[in-house]
Motif scaffolding. Structure first.
Motif, PDB file in Angstrom:
ATOM      1  N   GLU A 138       0.840  -1.189   0.000  1.00 53.88           N
ATOM      2  CA  GLU A 138       0.000   0.000   0.000  1.00 53.88           C
ATOM      3  C   GLU A 138       0.874   1.237   0.000  1.00 53.88           C
ATOM      4  N   LEU A 139       0.427   2.250  -0.719  1.00 51.06           N
ATOM      5  CA  LEU A 139       1.144   3.520  -0.733  1.00 51.06           C
ATOM      6  C   LEU A 139       0.163   4.605  -0.309  1.00 51.06           C
ATOM      7  N   VAL A 140       0.634   5.521   0.545  1.00 53.39           N
ATOM      8  CA  VAL A 140      -0.226   6.646   0.918  1.00 53.39           C
ATOM      9  C   VAL A 140       0.508   7.931   0.563  1.00 53.39           C
ATOM     10  N   ASN A 141      -0.277   8.942   0.194  1.00 55.57           N
ATOM     11  CA  ASN A 141       0.364  10.201  -0.205  1.00 55.57           C
ATOM     12  C   ASN A 141       0.226  11.295   0.859  1.00 55.57           C
ATOM     13  N   GLY A 142      -0.355  10.930   2.012  1.00 56.61           N
ATOM     14  CA  GLY A 142      -0.489  11.915   3.091  1.00 56.61           C
ATOM     15  C   GLY A 142      -1.616  12.899   2.844  1.00 56.61           C
ATOM     16  N   LYS A 143      -2.362  12.684   1.764  1.00 55.14           N
ATOM     17  CA  LYS A 143      -3.500  13.569   1.479  1.00 55.14           C
ATOM     18  C   LYS A 143      -4.774  12.746   1.320  1.00 55.14           C
ATOM     19  N   GLY A 144      -4.824  11.634   2.002  1.00 53.49           N
ATOM     20  CA  GLY A 144      -6.041  10.830   2.035  1.00 53.49           C
ATOM     21  C   GLY A 144      -6.145   9.779   0.940  1.00 53.49           C
ATOM     22  N   LEU A 145      -5.171   9.732   0.026  1.00 51.83           N
ATOM     23  CA  LEU A 145      -5.220   8.724  -1.038  1.00 51.83           C
ATOM     24  C   LEU A 145      -4.466   7.470  -0.614  1.00 51.83           C
ATOM     25  N   VAL A 146      -5.105   6.314  -0.818  1.00 49.71           N
ATOM     26  CA  VAL A 146      -4.432   5.041  -0.563  1.00 49.71           C
ATOM     27  C   VAL A 146      -4.352   4.282  -1.886  1.00 49.71           C
ATOM     28  N   PHE A 147      -3.149   3.920  -2.296  1.00 43.38           N
ATOM     29  CA  PHE A 147      -2.936   3.171  -3.532  1.00 43.38           C
ATOM     30  C   PHE A 147      -2.575   1.732  -3.198  1.00 43.38           C
ATOM     31  N   SER A 157       0.645   4.635  12.875  1.00 49.47           N
ATOM     32  CA  SER A 157      -0.724   4.817  13.366  1.00 49.47           C
ATOM     33  C   SER A 157      -1.758   4.688  12.253  1.00 49.47           C
ATOM     34  N   LYS A 158      -1.288   4.399  11.037  1.00 48.20           N
ATOM     35  CA  LYS A 158      -2.179   4.224   9.874  1.00 48.20           C
ATOM     36  C   LYS A 158      -2.983   5.477   9.546  1.00 48.20           C
ATOM     37  N   ARG A 159      -2.393   6.623   9.812  1.00 46.35           N
ATOM     38  CA  ARG A 159      -3.078   7.861   9.438  1.00 46.35           C
ATOM     39  C   ARG A 159      -2.907   8.106   7.955  1.00 46.35           C
ATOM     40  N   LEU A 160      -3.926   8.706   7.340  1.00 40.93           N
ATOM     41  CA  LEU A 160      -3.888   8.916   5.894  1.00 40.93           C
ATOM     42  C   LEU A 160      -3.593  10.363   5.515  1.00 40.93           C
ATOM     43  N   TYR A 161      -3.735  11.258   6.455  1.00 41.55           N
ATOM     44  CA  TYR A 161      -3.419  12.670   6.191  1.00 41.55           C
ATOM     45  C   TYR A 161      -2.176  13.049   6.974  1.00 41.55           C
ATOM     46  N   LYS A 162      -1.224  13.625   6.272  1.00 39.38           N
ATOM     47  CA  LYS A 162       0.022  14.006   6.932  1.00 39.38           C
ATOM     48  C   LYS A 162      -0.184  15.348   7.625  1.00 39.38           C
ATOM     49  N   PRO A 163       0.159  15.419   8.919  1.00 44.14           N
ATOM     50  CA  PRO A 163       0.063  16.710   9.607  1.00 44.14           C
ATOM     51  C   PRO A 163       0.991  17.735   8.949  1.00 44.14           C
ATOM     52  N   ILE A 164       0.570  18.974   8.942  1.00 45.27           N
ATOM     53  CA  ILE A 164       1.405  20.060   8.402  1.00 45.27           C
ATOM     54  C   ILE A 164       2.348  20.529   9.507  1.00 45.27           C
ATOM     55  N   LEU A 165       3.624  20.629   9.174  1.00 48.01           N
ATOM     56  CA  LEU A 165       4.599  21.179  10.127  1.00 48.01           C
ATOM     57  C   LEU A 165       5.164  22.460   9.532  1.00 48.01           C
ATOM     58  N   HIS A 166       4.993  23.560  10.239  1.00 49.76           N
ATOM     59  CA  HIS A 166       5.493  24.842   9.735  1.00 49.76           C
ATOM     60  C   HIS A 166       6.886  25.141  10.269  1.00 49.76           C
TER      61      HIS A 166
END
Lengths: 231, 231
Positions: free
Chosen positions: B39-48, B134-143
């Motif tokens: 599985e690949l995730v892009n951190g923006k909710g997409l799971v491939f 943690s199997k999160r699909l959205y990557k938190p934004i770090l400023h």
């Protein structure tokens, strides 16, 4: 005022020698002087004010000038956690949960535990450091590891967090302020058998939310919710 | 299925080379074989879902066989934290808060900040590790770090945790699900001037409970309460 930890309970006006660790901190690190005041806590709610009568960095002497007893919390946070494979992660939980106000930590050895031996002496030091940092007056109790079965036998009522059945209560809905240990499993979770054992006693299955948490994060989260709910 | 992180967004059926880190993990550490799925995730909710077409440990190739978009959370946890003097403590907060479900982390440089420079690249790696865990699909934004003043100007509404006035609302009473950054100060707390600046904008002072928490513990606690309240 600077605060130090004491492992005994002196009388008012008693003059005595501090342990080597604290002596070094006072005499060498902080270079405190004779006549300066400091605070001593015994981890059981007593706060002493003391004056330095000898600032020797190996056997610093102080005399107690005041003592005051503070009341206990009217709730009890007890987490039973399977020690993590990487000890630093457990140590980190111990530090953070002490700051957050945990009262009791049990270490449980489960079927999937990768670590079955643990040096609690080091963890005791972490607790004392975090107590000083957070100005807590009661020292959390840390138990030596026991088996999951032994724990359940000793504490027949509680909550168990696991990843099996989908329908579970959220921790904050079922947590009670007393006698309610929260069981947090090892890296590979509790075994199905362990969960059945617990729930066939008086344990309720709980959920810690949607994301998959590491052992120590799950335990920290449980501790935070208990703090919020009862403090 | 094993999950890997992707920093771009491939099309369905696209065949492409994975970055060196992930290639090494697949080809050398896990010794995965051609034809195996991952599985690949892009951190923006997409799971491939993808199949390995070349398992070379430096330039592993995969072909996308499926893609699915998952929805965002309907709440937003944003913590603005003053980087701790000891970077490990900040890094630990980043890891734990990512597991807990944080959405945005701002780093703010305050009057009492002992650390004013920080390597966010390392922290990005910590975020990705914790996302996989943690199997999160959205990557938190770090400023990247900005000054306290700049932050307040950019975000004129929020909550600020500090140790000054005794009467403050508990965080869980005033936290809102959107647009509500929680400000956590450095080791020496915010300055009185900073607190006044914030509260004379639309910031509310909040309390994180009775015990004195370290910067990273305070931030973790705030994050846990937000998770509990909105998830």
């Amino acid at each position: 005022m600077r605060r130090f930890f004491l492992d005994h309970t002196p009388a008012l006006h008693e003059v005595f020698t501090l342990p080597p660790d604290e002596s070094k901190h006072i005499g060498k690190v902080l270079r405190m002087q004779v006549g300066e005041s400091l605070e001593l806590v015994n981890g059981k709610g007593l706060v002493f004010t003391a004056k330095i009568t000898d600032n020797h960095f190996k056997h610093c002497k102080v005399g107690i000038t005041e003592k005051k007893q503070f009341p206990k919390d009217d709730f009890h946070i007890h987490i039973a956690i399977a020690p993590t494979k990487n000890v630093d992660r457990l140590s980190h939980f111990i530090e953070k949960s002490t700051e957050l106000g945990i009262h009791e930590v049990s270490l449980i050895i489960c079927e999937n535990s990768e670590r079955k031996v643990i040096n609690t002496e080091k963890l005791e030091k972490v607790i004392i450091g975090a107590m000083k940092q957070s100005k807590r007056l009661y020292k959390p109790i840390l138990h030596s590891p026991i088996s999951f079965d032994e724990f359940i036998e000793k504490h027949p009522i509680g909550l168990i967090a696991h990843c099996y059945e989908p329908e579970k209560d959220s921790i904050h809905k079922v947590l009670t302020p007393q006698n309610c240990p929260i069981l947090i499993g090892p890296e590979g979770d509790f075994s199905q058998e362990e969960v059945t054992k617990a729930t066939s006693c008086n344990y309720k299955s709980i959920s810690l939310g949607k994301t998959r948490l590491r052992t120590e994060t799950a335990a920290l989260y449980a501790c935070a919710i208990a703090k919020m709910k009862f403090e």
